[in-house]
Scaffold this active site. Structure first.
Site, PDB file in Angstrom:
ATOM      1  N   PHE A  25      89.735  31.960  73.591  1.00 33.95           N
ATOM      2  CA  PHE A  25      88.577  31.906  74.492  1.00 33.95           C
ATOM      3  C   PHE A  25      87.282  32.055  73.726  1.00 33.95           C
ATOM      4  O   PHE A  25      86.677  33.029  74.158  1.00 33.95           O
ATOM      5  CB  PHE A  25      88.936  33.054  75.203  1.00 33.95           C
ATOM      6  CG  PHE A  25      88.374  33.041  76.612  1.00 33.95           C
ATOM      7  CD1 PHE A  25      88.178  31.857  77.416  1.00 33.95           C
ATOM      8  CD2 PHE A  25      87.295  34.059  77.066  1.00 33.95           C
ATOM      9  CE1 PHE A  25      87.448  31.889  78.696  1.00 33.95           C
ATOM     10  CE2 PHE A  25      86.632  34.207  78.210  1.00 33.95           C
ATOM     11  CZ  PHE A  25      86.816  33.102  79.086  1.00 33.95           C
ATOM     12  N   VAL A  57      84.320  26.885  73.013  1.00 29.23           N
ATOM     13  CA  VAL A  57      84.965  25.710  73.860  1.00 29.23           C
ATOM     14  C   VAL A  57      85.864  26.237  74.777  1.00 29.23           C
ATOM     15  O   VAL A  57      85.746  25.765  75.969  1.00 29.23           O
ATOM     16  CB  VAL A  57      85.444  24.607  72.965  1.00 29.23           C
ATOM     17  CG1 VAL A  57      85.937  23.516  73.588  1.00 29.23           C
ATOM     18  CG2 VAL A  57      84.374  24.388  71.738  1.00 29.23           C
ATOM     19  N   GLU A 105      90.410  14.067  72.671  1.00 31.28           N
ATOM     20  CA  GLU A 105      89.232  13.261  72.685  1.00 31.28           C
ATOM     21  C   GLU A 105      87.771  14.065  72.074  1.00 31.28           C
ATOM     22  O   GLU A 105      87.013  13.651  71.544  1.00 31.28           O
ATOM     23  CB  GLU A 105      89.058  12.909  73.961  1.00 31.28           C
ATOM     24  CG  GLU A 105      87.686  12.239  74.469  1.00 31.28           C
ATOM     25  CD  GLU A 105      87.470  10.793  73.861  1.00 31.28           C
ATOM     26  OE1 GLU A 105      88.131  10.130  74.128  1.00 31.28           O
ATOM     27  OE2 GLU A 105      86.480  10.731  72.891  1.00 31.28           O
ATOM     28  N   VAL A 163      86.260  14.544  68.096  1.00 29.09           N
ATOM     29  CA  VAL A 163      84.997  13.764  67.632  1.00 29.09           C
ATOM     30  C   VAL A 163      84.072  13.478  68.477  1.00 29.09           C
ATOM     31  O   VAL A 163      84.165  13.001  69.680  1.00 29.09           O
ATOM     32  CB  VAL A 163      85.511  12.391  66.821  1.00 29.09           C
ATOM     33  CG1 VAL A 163      84.242  11.704  66.091  1.00 29.09           C
ATOM     34  CG2 VAL A 163      86.970  12.648  65.771  1.00 29.09           C
ATOM     35  N   GLY A 172      82.120  15.639  70.232  1.00 25.74           N
ATOM     36  CA  GLY A 172      82.052  16.532  71.288  1.00 25.74           C
ATOM     37  C   GLY A 172      82.217  15.913  72.520  1.00 25.74           C
ATOM     38  O   GLY A 172      83.171  15.462  72.897  1.00 25.74           O
ATOM     39  N   GLY A 197      75.702  27.992  68.886  1.00 27.52           N
ATOM     40  CA  GLY A 197      77.070  27.715  69.114  1.00 27.52           C
ATOM     41  C   GLY A 197      77.417  26.228  68.756  1.00 27.52           C
ATOM     42  O   GLY A 197      78.601  26.299  69.140  1.00 27.52           O
ATOM     43  N   LYS A 221      86.347  14.292  60.894  1.00 27.67           N
ATOM     44  CA  LYS A 221      85.958  13.329  62.239  1.00 27.67           C
ATOM     45  C   LYS A 221      86.234  11.946  61.442  1.00 27.67           C
ATOM     46  O   LYS A 221      86.626  11.126  62.385  1.00 27.67           O
ATOM     47  CB  LYS A 221      84.700  13.645  62.570  1.00 27.67           C
ATOM     48  CG  LYS A 221      84.574  15.088  63.306  1.00 27.67           C
ATOM     49  CD  LYS A 221      83.333  15.537  63.820  1.00 27.67           C
ATOM     50  CE  LYS A 221      83.230  16.929  64.418  1.00 27.67           C
ATOM     51  NZ  LYS A 221      81.906  17.641  64.542  1.00 27.67           N
TER      52      LYS A 221
END
Ligand code: HSE
Length: 409
Positions: free
Chosen positions: A9, A12, A124, A127, A129, A182, A200
């Site tokens: 938690f 994201v 998904e 890479v 975001g 963040g 990535k």
């Protein structure tokens, strides 16, 4: 009702719960049933969170619950996340993740476990975001041989470089700002040393190579810690921006993947991606160029991609529709980086003679830079495509007084 669990938690994971709550009705409409967060697993309790009653520290409440069919892994790292992902997949739960470290390190094995258990491992958000790039590359561009991927795939470093270029900020201040928003990894070295971008581009390269696994740890990688405000001054005078590029190329002379700061002409679309934004230009042999641009990090942007995957999983859960298979090739998938052709801006003290430079880089094109700071000699090497990384490295051995060297895109 489709029950899901969130593991971790943090920024994201919290964003995923928020997006599902925020768009509950439209998600239900698209999926055909409600998607409900049934449990959130974390080592901490969050008594002030609106999701406090869903939080548990007991993993059996997730893994032992047969009603939970989709698990979102937003723990990060490749230790606990790896164990939990294996456990979830082994019990037939589809796992959706934003964890590029885990995908790029253990993706082959995790996809095999998913296949064996008739579920999926999908990523998904790992890479770019919130930018759609994994599925477009894997699906929509499947008819193409991917000749090149060139991307700004790390929001933190792009934020830092933008602040340095536009506000004259120093590196530390800009990094602290990125962390407070963040964007940054728990260990900022992963961002500023190029490791996050390395992971990535390894993921994107593997997809471009039809699943032939590219090991991120083997990729030539340079971070941004040596970039100075003086380098920014050169970039400005050259009408360019300095960007940390992650590149994959697959041409006649071989396939290469690497990460390094580059001077990118301001007329190139990639130079327009500033702050936390990411931009990924894909060149296919049928398509030509396509650019994917958007928020590459951050709570709701990344959660947008995760929840999109959750919805896809919910819709296709019984159809194996999104199983991607990666494999370890018995032949090398990439060529040695030493063979890669490169062009650079080299800054030396002005005491270095032209002869010394041409002796160090024999038969390699060399021209003066449009700008030279006081006391410096600055040259562009290899502009005619006549220098490899190996020749560059050998030539640089002649100087112990290099001020800086930046590749040119
Ligand atoms: N630290 C990463 C970045 C987060 O700055 O891009 C998103 O992967």
């Amino acid at each position: 009702m489709k029950n899901i669990a969130i593991l971790g938690f943090g920024v994201v994971g919290c964003g995923v719960a928020e997006v599902i709550a925020m768009n509950k009705d439209r998600i239900a409409k698209r999926v055909g049933e409600e998607v409900r967060v049934k449990k959130i697993l974390d080592i901490h309790e969050f008594p002030d969170s609106p999701f406090a009653d869903l939080i548990t520290t007991n993993k059996d409440e997730v893994f032992g619950d047969s009603e939970i069919s989709i698990v979102v892994e937003t723990i990060g790292g490749a230790r606990i996340a790896y164990e939990y992902t294996k456990q979830a997949l082994s019990s037939g739960k589809t796992v959706v993740t934003s964890n590029k470290e885990l995908v790029s390190t253990h993706g082959v094995e995790l996809m095999q476990i998913a296949k064996a258990n008739n579920c999926s491992y999908i990523f998904e958000a790992s890479v770019g975001g919130g930018i759609p790039i994994i599925r477009p590359l894997h699906r929509c561009l499947a008819a193409n041989k991917v000749e090149r991927i060139a991307g700004i795939v790390n929001g933190t470093t792009n934020y830092i470089l933008t602040q340095m270029a536009e506000c004259g900020s120093d590196f530390e201040k800009a990094l602290k700002e990125a962390q407070s928003k963040g964007y940054a990894e728990a260990n900022p070295s992963a961002d500023v040393d190029g490791i996050d971008a390395q992971r990535k581009i390894a993921i994107l390269s593997t997809i471009a190579l039809d699943g032939a696994y590219v090991d991120p740890t083997k990729l030539f990688t340079v971070g941004i810690t040596n970039i100075t405000t003086k380098d920014m001054e050169y970039a400005k005078e050259m009408n360019a921006s300095i960007k940390l590029l992650a590149v994959f190329e697959n041409k006649e002379d071989g396939a290469f993947a690497y990460v390094a700061p580059h001077l990118v002409s301001k007329s190139h679309p990639l130079a327009c991606a500033n702050d936390v934004f990411n931009a990924i230009m894909v060149t296919g042999n049928a398509l030509g160029d396509a650019m994917f641009y958007g928020q590459g990090a951050g709570k709701l942007a990344t959660a947008s991609a995760v929840v999109g995957d959750v919805m896809d999983a919910a819709l296709h859960q019984d159809k194996d529709a999104h199983i991607t298979e990666w494999f370890v090739s018995d032949k090398p998938v990439l060529s040695p980086i030493e063979n890669h052709v490169v062009s650079v801006l080299l800054r030396l003290p002005d005491s270095v003679s032209d002869e010394a430079i041409s002796e160090a880089f024999p038969e390699i094109s060399c021209q003066p830079c449009v700008y030279e700071a006081e006391g410096e000699k600055a040259v562009i090497l290899g502009k005619d495509g006549d220098m490899t990384e190996a020749q560059l490295a050998i030539g640089l051995e002649n100087f112990d007084n290099v001020i800086s060297m930046i590749r040119i895109f």
